[in-house]
Enzyme design. Structure first.
Site, PDB file in Angstrom:
ATOM      1  N   THR A  46      54.302  22.904 -11.498  1.00  0.00           N
ATOM      2  CA  THR A  46      54.483  22.180 -10.473  1.00  0.00           C
ATOM      3  C   THR A  46      56.022  21.934 -10.016  1.00  0.00           C
ATOM      4  O   THR A  46      56.243  21.640  -9.095  1.00  0.00           O
ATOM      5  CB  THR A  46      53.750  21.012 -10.199  1.00  0.00           C
ATOM      6  N   VAL A  68      54.883  22.184 -22.742  1.00  0.00           N
ATOM      7  CA  VAL A  68      54.829  21.336 -23.848  1.00  0.00           C
ATOM      8  C   VAL A  68      53.582  21.119 -24.658  1.00  0.00           C
ATOM      9  O   VAL A  68      53.385  20.399 -25.542  1.00  0.00           O
ATOM     10  CB  VAL A  68      55.602  19.753 -23.503  1.00  0.00           C
ATOM     11  N   SER A  86      54.198  16.711 -16.355  1.00  0.00           N
ATOM     12  CA  SER A  86      52.665  16.625 -15.684  1.00  0.00           C
ATOM     13  C   SER A  86      52.722  16.757 -14.424  1.00  0.00           C
ATOM     14  O   SER A  86      53.681  16.447 -13.436  1.00  0.00           O
ATOM     15  CB  SER A  86      52.264  14.976 -15.845  1.00  0.00           C
ATOM     16  N   LYS A 102      45.923  18.043 -20.554  1.00  0.00           N
ATOM     17  CA  LYS A 102      46.326  18.636 -21.707  1.00  0.00           C
ATOM     18  C   LYS A 102      47.959  18.180 -21.825  1.00  0.00           C
ATOM     19  O   LYS A 102      48.264  17.609 -22.776  1.00  0.00           O
ATOM     20  CB  LYS A 102      46.476  20.010 -21.584  1.00  0.00           C
ATOM     21  N   GLY A 113      56.199  13.451 -31.380  1.00  0.00           N
ATOM     22  CA  GLY A 113      56.411  14.389 -32.580  1.00  0.00           C
ATOM     23  C   GLY A 113      57.799  14.903 -32.704  1.00  0.00           C
ATOM     24  O   GLY A 113      58.603  14.366 -33.667  1.00  0.00           O
ATOM     25  N   TYR A 156      44.031  12.199 -14.088  1.00  0.00           N
ATOM     26  CA  TYR A 156      45.532  11.943 -14.429  1.00  0.00           C
ATOM     27  C   TYR A 156      45.501  10.306 -14.731  1.00  0.00           C
ATOM     28  O   TYR A 156      46.346  10.250 -15.761  1.00  0.00           O
ATOM     29  CB  TYR A 156      46.098  11.786 -12.775  1.00  0.00           C
ATOM     30  N   LYS A 160      47.317   9.421 -18.606  1.00  0.00           N
ATOM     31  CA  LYS A 160      48.374   8.679 -18.591  1.00  0.00           C
ATOM     32  C   LYS A 160      47.965   7.406 -19.488  1.00  0.00           C
ATOM     33  O   LYS A 160      49.029   6.981 -20.275  1.00  0.00           O
ATOM     34  CB  LYS A 160      48.884   8.203 -17.243  1.00  0.00           C
ATOM     35  N   ARG A 197      51.363  14.635  -1.018  1.00  0.00           N
ATOM     36  CA  ARG A 197      51.523  13.190  -0.941  1.00  0.00           C
ATOM     37  C   ARG A 197      51.960  12.907   0.240  1.00  0.00           C
ATOM     38  O   ARG A 197      52.464  13.700   1.168  1.00  0.00           O
ATOM     39  CB  ARG A 197      52.707  12.689  -1.853  1.00  0.00           C
TER      40      ARG A 197
END
Ligand code: UDP
Length: 335
Positions: A46, A68, A86, A102, A113, A156, A160, A197
């Site tokens: 995106t 990622v 995201s 994911k 990590g 979503y 989060k 949006r």
């Protein structure tokens, strides 16, 4: 403007996931301006290279195409990991439900990590969606929220919320230096006109003379923040040693109908209003309680909304690429 003096005095190297996105690109730009080196990671699902192409000449900037949710490896020292990757607009995450879950889960684990391996401070871009359709108004960080886990927005919101829980687990179990910011509705240059949006949609429609599509009767509210203010607040959190979560947003609350009318007026547009169906689980109200940000970070928004809307409309006029298909057809990554 908060100067983020500590970050300037003590520059290091930051990894920004989602660095080619709307917010990620602003984070990269501001960190470079403070003398930091920045490695941006993005899979361009995106986000878009055009958001950071102006940074590519900068010596301290590198962009790597990476997902990622795959393994993340970064060579060399890193002082900060900012996890912004995201899909984030409702139509994006409704079309990309699995990729959204994911990146919020596996992607957050990989980013944590990385921070653990490097001894870096980790900052999670969380969201006011953690509060769902709130029963407490305005929303303080102590409110646990009202989220429908099995509704369409759950992908979503719960990703989060999981990311927040995972961040706290790495803090408690592995002593990673973590921070969580809960970001409220933010707008400004580099939003995609088709991201669905309210603000970019109304601006695009107003500039094209198309009807402004107001959902429901438009009485639902949002509190809207200019991107420059938001990045100030995020960097203030980064340079602090607070774990959060900390709300960053502008308490300026407005109904969606008033917002549509305001954008029409500021655009000098003759567009009509078209009332359309309200999306499922669309929150009724939303306003950040920013007491913590004010008192603990010394941050509060400065840019008046009218000024911010005018600047954003001017940017959209200069970038009239209203055919950008991302966000309306992005379904490629659903595996
Ligand atoms: N909205 C609207 N018309 C549009 C897009 C959005 O009326 O073309 C409404 C939407 O239903 C919601 C509000 O504007 O009530 C804010 O939506 P947005 O997608 O900007 O953000 P979020 O719902 O994530 O806060």
């Amino acid at each position: 403007m908060i100067t983020n003096e500590k970050l300037r005095r003590n520059p290091g190297r930051a990894v920004v996931t989602g660095g080619a996105g709307f917010l990620g690109s602003h984070v990269c730009e501001r960190l470079l301006g403070l003398g930091w080196e920045v490695l941006a990671l993005d899979n361009f699902l995106t986000g878009g290279a055009e958001n950071i192409s102006h940074l590519l000449e900068h010596n301290g900037f590198r962009l790597v195409r990476a997902d990622v949710t795959d393994y993340v490896h970064v060579a060399g020292p890193v002082q900060a990991v900012l996890h912004f990757a995201s899909p984030a607009s409702p139509i994006d995450y409704l079309q990309l439900p699995i990729a959204t879950m994911k990146v919020g889960s596996i992607g957050t684990m990989h980013a944590l990590g990385l921070a653990k391996e490097k001894g870096a401070r980790f900052l999670l871009a969380s969201t006011s969606e953690a509060y769902g359709d709130p029963l407490v108004h305005p929303q303080p960080e102590t409110y646990w929220g009202n989220v429908n886990p099995v509704g369409p927005r759950g992908v979503y919101d719960e990703a989060k919320r999981f990311a927040e829980a995972l961040t706290m687990a790495y803090r408690r179990a592995h002593s990673v230096d973590t921070a969580i910011v809960r970001i409220f509705n933010t707008f400004g240059p580099r939003m995609r006109p088709n991201d669905g949006r309210a603000i970019p949609t109304f601006i695009r429609q107003a500039l094209l003379g198309e009807p402004l599509t107001v959902a429901g009767d438009g009485s639902q509210t949002r509190s809207i923040c200019y991107v420059d203010d938001l990045i100030d607040g995020i960097l203030a959190l980064l340079q602090s040693d607070l774990p959060g979560p900390v709300n960053i947003g502008n308490p300026h609350e407005i109904s969606i109908l008033d917002l549509a009318n305001w954008i029409r007026e500021l655009s000098g547009s003759a567009s009509s209003t078209e009332f359309v169906a309200r999306p499922e689980d669309d929150p009724e109200i939303r306003q950040p309680d920013i007491t913590q940000a004010r008192e603990l970070l010394g941050w509060s928004p400065r840019v008046p909304i009218e000024t911010a809307l005018k600047q954003t409309i001017a940017w959209f006029r200069e970038h009239p690429d209203f055919s950008d298909p991302r966000g309306t057809t992005a379904a490629a990554d659903e595996r």
